[in-house]
Design an enzyme around this catalytic site. Structure first.
Site, PDB file in Angstrom:
ATOM      1  N   SER A  64      39.345  37.512  23.642  1.00 54.92           N
ATOM      2  CA  SER A  64      40.369  38.453  23.190  1.00 54.92           C
ATOM      3  C   SER A  64      39.812  39.529  22.266  1.00 54.92           C
ATOM      4  CB  SER A  64      41.497  37.700  22.484  1.00 54.92           C
ATOM      5  OG  SER A  64      42.153  36.821  23.374  1.00 54.92           O
ATOM      6  N   HIS A 124      41.976  38.807  17.722  1.00 53.75           N
ATOM      7  CA  HIS A 124      42.789  39.837  18.363  1.00 53.75           C
ATOM      8  C   HIS A 124      42.869  41.076  17.470  1.00 53.75           C
ATOM      9  CE1 HIS A 124      44.029  36.071  20.227  1.00 53.75           C
ATOM     10  NE2 HIS A 124      44.594  36.742  21.211  1.00 53.75           N
TER      11      HIS A 124
END
EC number: 3.4.21.105
Length: 303
Positions: free
Chosen positions: A187, A250
């Site tokens: 991610s 993220h």
């Protein structure tokens, strides 16, 4: 204000009309020259990619030299590697929870583990391991859909730089802000690509959004929201037999993309090393890396 808006809309419509006219003229020329359907289709694909990935002033340069050599090797290779590692662990030690981790993966030499931070490769190799079916599918879909067009335009070296910058930023940020949690998944790299691309879209909003389409943009935003939702679930709402996983990658990957990624993707037809923005972004990134290294050696609660 209304008059200015009307003028901007009129200019936008004129540009789109001119582009459509140029497309028709080019297709007609190919037919006359015997270019064939394959060449026309290839040119059409490159034209669509240029509208989605580049501001108007750079599209002509891209179309003049557009080709698929080299092909988007980096994104395809990294995606195949991630899929292969996921299949290996799924077959060798089937996951008991489709959105959590089991002991087989927690013992992997690839996963980022706070107890084994001295094994420096884990700060990068964690991107190869994923926490379940939805995790691997979400990352693969996002990085292929966005990464292949980006690599067609910017080539593998630049896309790889942004992707790996996001991966490293993700693991280092997790080691600071969530120092006792495991970290898996690509991610950080995926969000770096998205951060760099969307910063470019926002800066060139009036040129790129009409070509890209509000509907497509909303779909991507929905995918991001769902992915963040699963990341938060894995962090805060895991079952008793599961292990929480950090979601800091993220956010850190997104910030890496909005700095280094934006600089790289906005220098399509320029020498990257001659752009002062690139060196400013690199200097800021390295400063953060050095601080993270210092924190992990001397200040981390995981010590």
């Amino acid at each position: 204000m209304a008059a200015v808006h009307d003028l901007e809309m009129e200019s936008m419509n004129l540009n789109m009309g001119r582009e459509m006219k140029e497309e028709l003229e080019e297709e007609e020329k190919m037919r006359e020259d015997g270019g064939g359907k394959d060449r026309a289709k290839s040119k059409k694909v490159h034209r669509i990619v240029s509208k989605w990935m580049l501001p108007e002033k750079s599209r002509g340069t891209y179309l003049e030299r557009a080709n698929c050599f080299p092909p988007p090797v980096f994104i395809i290779s990294i995606s195949l590697a991630e899929l292969a590692v996921f299949i290996y662990y799924a077959v060798w030690k089937p996951q008991k929870q489709w959105i959590t981790l089991d002991t087989g993966i927690l013992e992997s030499p690839f996963i980022y583990s706070p107890e084994k931070r001295e094994e420096a490769w884990r700060f990068i190799s964690y991107m190869l391991v994923h926490a379940g079916v939805q995790h691997i599918l979400g990352n693969l879909c996002m990085q292929l859909v966005l990464g292949i067009p980006l690599e067609m335009v910017h080539k593998g070296l630049r896309v790889g730089l942004v992707y790996l910058a996001g991966v490293i930023a993700g693991s280092l940020a997790s080691s600071i802000f969530d120092p006792l949690r495991y970290l898996v998944g690509a991610s950080g790299g995926v969000y770096a690509l998205m951060g760099g691309y969307f910063m470019n879209v926002l800066v060139n909003f009036q040129e790129m959004i009409p070509a890209f389409g509000i509907f497509r943009l909303l779909i991507i935003i929905l995918i991001i929201v769902l992915d963040m939702g699963f990341a938060l679930y894995r962090r805060f709402f895991v079952p008793e037999d599961g292990s929480p996983v950090s979601f800091a990658a993220h956010i850190a990957g997104g910030f890496a993309g909005m700095s280094i990624g934006y600089t790289v993707f906005s220098c399509f037809d320029k020498a990257l090393l001659k752009d002062p923005r690139f060196w400013i972004a690199i200097a800021a990134y390295l400063a953060c890396v050095l601080f993270a290294v210092f924190f992990n050696i001397f200040l981390s609660p995981a010590n």
